[in-house]
Design an enzyme around this catalytic site. Structure first.
Site, PDB file in Angstrom:
ATOM      1  N   HIS A 115       2.716 -36.959 -28.162  1.00  0.00           N
ATOM      2  CA  HIS A 115       3.628 -36.426 -29.194  1.00  0.00           C
ATOM      3  C   HIS A 115       4.597 -37.507 -29.649  1.00  0.00           C
ATOM      4  O   HIS A 115       5.107 -38.286 -28.849  1.00  0.00           O
ATOM      5  CB  HIS A 115       4.367 -35.180 -28.704  1.00  0.00           C
ATOM      6  N   ASP A 117       7.331 -36.747 -31.496  1.00  0.00           N
ATOM      7  CA  ASP A 117       8.710 -36.249 -31.640  1.00  0.00           C
ATOM      8  C   ASP A 117       9.455 -36.498 -30.324  1.00  0.00           C
ATOM      9  O   ASP A 117       8.838 -36.747 -29.281  1.00  0.00           O
ATOM     10  CB  ASP A 117       8.733 -34.759 -32.000  1.00  0.00           C
ATOM     11  N   GLU A 181       6.218 -31.168 -29.815  1.00  0.00           N
ATOM     12  CA  GLU A 181       6.115 -30.887 -28.389  1.00  0.00           C
ATOM     13  C   GLU A 181       7.468 -30.496 -27.802  1.00  0.00           C
ATOM     14  O   GLU A 181       7.562 -29.584 -26.990  1.00  0.00           O
ATOM     15  CB  GLU A 181       5.560 -32.106 -27.637  1.00  0.00           C
TER      16      GLU A 181
END
Lengths: 485, 485
Positions: A115, A117, A181
């Site tokens: 992920h 983020d 996530e």
């Protein structure tokens, strides 16, 4: 009888060649990766720094642009590394970056999940250097997302680059890097369900966990699930003067405190009825094995600046964070929290509460149990609202699978020590989702450390962890392919 | 025998004159005030609005200029009303505005105390109209400070203007309007001690309390003291990932909740050892009298939007807010309180806690008891710090004094109903300070209502309360002078 010389030479030649090959191949290959990483080290770091400079905080709408730009960057880097069919797949939330390299359908396929983020950076004032300006100190890269998960998923991109450029690809590879996530992967499930064919693979590999140390490599074989809720307790319909009304009207901050306090008993067991019903208890042998992992409680306390650990009676720290469910207050607020003094009896008080779950607890069921219990224990003098945020299911990954053995072999080769199986306290809901939706098992090939300050100020990731990770990943692909034959 | 006509006329004249005078003086005088207020009503309101537009929030440094400008304004208005020796007296904090009118040393002197600072306006989003832009709705002036205390002390400035202009001064008058009441009047004590001569007076009158209603005028005869503290609970030396560390490290938000929860027992008695030791218990008769004040618990609950009142077992709502000490959480915060979800185990949690005290509790002793207790109940797994903010002593004002009787008479004349003595839940530390430093008793001539949203969003003050207050004050001066003869 006379022997044919040339025949003898041939045998000798092939005999020696095979021995030579057997003896030298692995060291040579290991060396080849090492050389490549050594030669490209600075660029690998510079690219990671670029990635870390994007403030991709998915929880806070004001960072929307930062998150979207990160997706663009990741997609470009996958292309540069040699991925085909790279696509920034839109979702109802932040996009998922997909890319693949299918060079031989007869070979196994490895699906890499990560992920792009990150967690919010606050409390920002506790950072020694800016969270989105990576800074190296003592061989560690300090930046939000350095370990969770940018620094870890990017190892796969660089290892992939090596395998493509150096013709060392042993498996087909697929990448799925998401951007939600840290806020519960709300849209990933929909994407996975809608892309089963495209995501077909033999194993999923995720580097979003930690190992004990570089000296003690380990492999996480379990992850906790998660149930995250936000509660709101409302007393009077407005903030009141605590002198005029104090003592006669229920104070929601006091009531919320009482309610939270009641969620753990004197042994720190969680008091929600039915909470432990589905907990899979480990056998004494399993618990013994788990506790054999190197762990120094004094070091642990020293690192955290606490005088003693805390937790559920009857369990060790390793067990409390690995095989036991927990309930934590992640945030609490109400009333006047500014400078100075304000004599107010607040109208509302709030808390963010999350529960970590273990096999075979179910996040929806636990959320419901919490909701019912919290509403039940609320005194008549207040109103209570429980808003479920997101959840995820706990998982245990098998240690007898080809994927686990390949990871074990790869780590052993890089770190010269056989990795220990451990149970992680964190949650990667996607793992359970994958198993359910795609029927694919995951191997948790994490290179972080618990001391990396994940979700905290001064998050960091060791340069050595990063580079060793890049070295290890091609070996994993190689052994996975070999063991799959 | 013949009577001397002119003599007879003289007698008759003086006889009738006296009767006429006796019968008409009061109504005439009352009418005169009413006429003056009626004639100047719009200006009285406009001037108050001007005063309310100053954001004089003493708790927040960013409003410093607003507070200082307010002092200037108040000083100017005192001059305009006819006060002499007006001075903006500097202190270590915000200045105290002083002014006086000594027109006959043989007459008693009334010292008016008030405060020009206000509470913070937040939560600002809950205001229907801007807190520093006074707005009239249904005959009420909505603005921060409208009732507490700008609207109330300014009644004295305007009543004073009337008495000076209309030659109706019955007492010498002194004004002391401070700017730090909402943050504990830290510098007032120093000022008072240093100005005993200048502040010499026979009675102090303060309008910073409330009455039951315009239909049921009342006079507060007691005020609660205050002990205000801020607590800080520290767990780990940094915010932690609640998955990696959750369940193994004491969570300061949870611990703080448990500590706060333990401060009240199941009967809502405060559990701090020795807390009630000095509480002056009232006699059954006194309690009976107190509970005779008109009070409708259903109206009360309806106004606050609560389904039931809450409080110390064995006491009525009137008693809980009047004669019993209380402990309230004014603010609590810790961990992630932003949007969305953050799975953090916070390093610190905080709370602002204030205790209201009754005779004969002592604020310093209570603060010490709280501090000792709070530190004692803290588990070893956290560090606790208790910072005292400020305090004030409880007071009871006599109901048999000349001042009380004068106030009673004045209110009865304005409201056509004898005021009921009540016990206020709020605190005006200055009252005890005055008694101690100057040996002067106070009369609490409050015209606000409990429903004025003091310290809350949408604070308001009734226009009628404001004007009736201006009408009542000159009568108080008159009766106080008469009864002092």
């Amino acid at each position: 009888m006379i022997l044919d010389k040339s025949y003898g030479e041939k045998i000798c030649y092939s005999f020696y060649k095979n021995i030579f090959h057997y003896l030298c191949k692995n060291p040579f290959e290991m060396q080849k990766i090492k050389d490549y990483v050594e030669a490209n080290k600075d660029r690998f770091l510079e690219e990671l720094f670029e990635l870390l400079r994007f403030p991709s905080v998915s929880a806070d709408p004001q960072f929307k642009e930062g998150v979207l730009n990160t997706a663009e960057f990741v997609a470009q880097k996958l292309k540069d590394a040699g991925a085909d069919n790279v696509e920034i797949c839109p979702t109802a939330g932040y996009p998922i970056v997909y890319g693949e390299k299918i060079f031989d359908p007869s070979l196994p396929t490895v699906l890499v999940y990560g992920h792009y983020d990150v967690q919010p950076a606050d409390p920002i004032e506790l950072w020694d250097t800016p969270p989105f300006e990576p800074t190296v100190r003592d061989g560690k890269i300090y930046a939000r997302g350095s370990a969770d998960d940018k620094g870890q998923f990017y190892m796969h991109v660089k290892a992939f680059e090596y395998m493509v450029k150096e013709k060392e690809l042993a498996c087909n590879v697929k990448f799925m890097i998401e951007g939600e996530e840290e806020v519960g992967s709300a849209n990933l499930g929909i994407f996975v369900a809608a892309n089963k064919e495209r995501l077909k693979a033999d194993v999923i590999v995720i580097s979003d966990t930690s190992m004990i140390s570089l000296e003690n490599p380990s492999l996480e074989t379990g992850l906790r699930g998660l149930s995250y809720v936000e509660v709101e307790v409302t007393g009077p319909n407005r903030d009141l003067h605590s002198g005029v009304y104090g003592g006669a009207v229920a104070n929601p901050a006091t009531i919320l405190s009482k309610m939270i306090a009641s969620l753990h008993d004197e042994n720190n067991h969680i008091t929600i009825p039915g909470f432990y019903d589905d907990v899979l208890e480990l056998t004494p042998e399993e618990r013994k094995a788990l506790n054999e992992a190197p762990f120094d409680v004094e070091e642990y306390e020293k690192d955290l600046g606490i005088t003693e650990v805390w937790g559920e009676k009857g369990f060790t720290t390793i067990e409390r964070t690995g095989i036991r469910p927990t309930l934590e207050v992640n945030g609490i607020w109400g009333g006047y929290i500014g400078e100075g003094a304000k004599t107010v009896l607040p109208s509302k008080a709030f808390a963010k509460i999350s529960m970590r779950l273990v096999p075979n607890q179910n996040s929806e069921r636990i959320t419901k149990l919490f909701q019912d219990h919290f509403e039940k224990i609320a005194p008549k003098s207040v109103k209570v609202e429980v808003k479920p945020h997101h959840g995820g299911e706990p998982v245990v990954t098998p240690t007898d699978s080809i994927a686990y053995k390949a990871a074990e072999k790869a780590l052993e080769e890089t770190f010269k020590k056989k990795p220990i199986p451990t149970r992680g306290g964190g949650s990667i809901p996607i793992v359970a989702l994958f198993e359910k939706e795609l029927g694919i098992k995951t191997v948790l090939l994490g290179f972080g450390l618990d001391s990396d300050n994940l979700h905290s100020p001064n998050e960091k990731y060791g340069i050595e962890n990063y580079l060793k990770g890049i070295e290890t990943i091609p070996l994993f692909h190689k052994y996975y392919a070999e063991l799959s034959k």
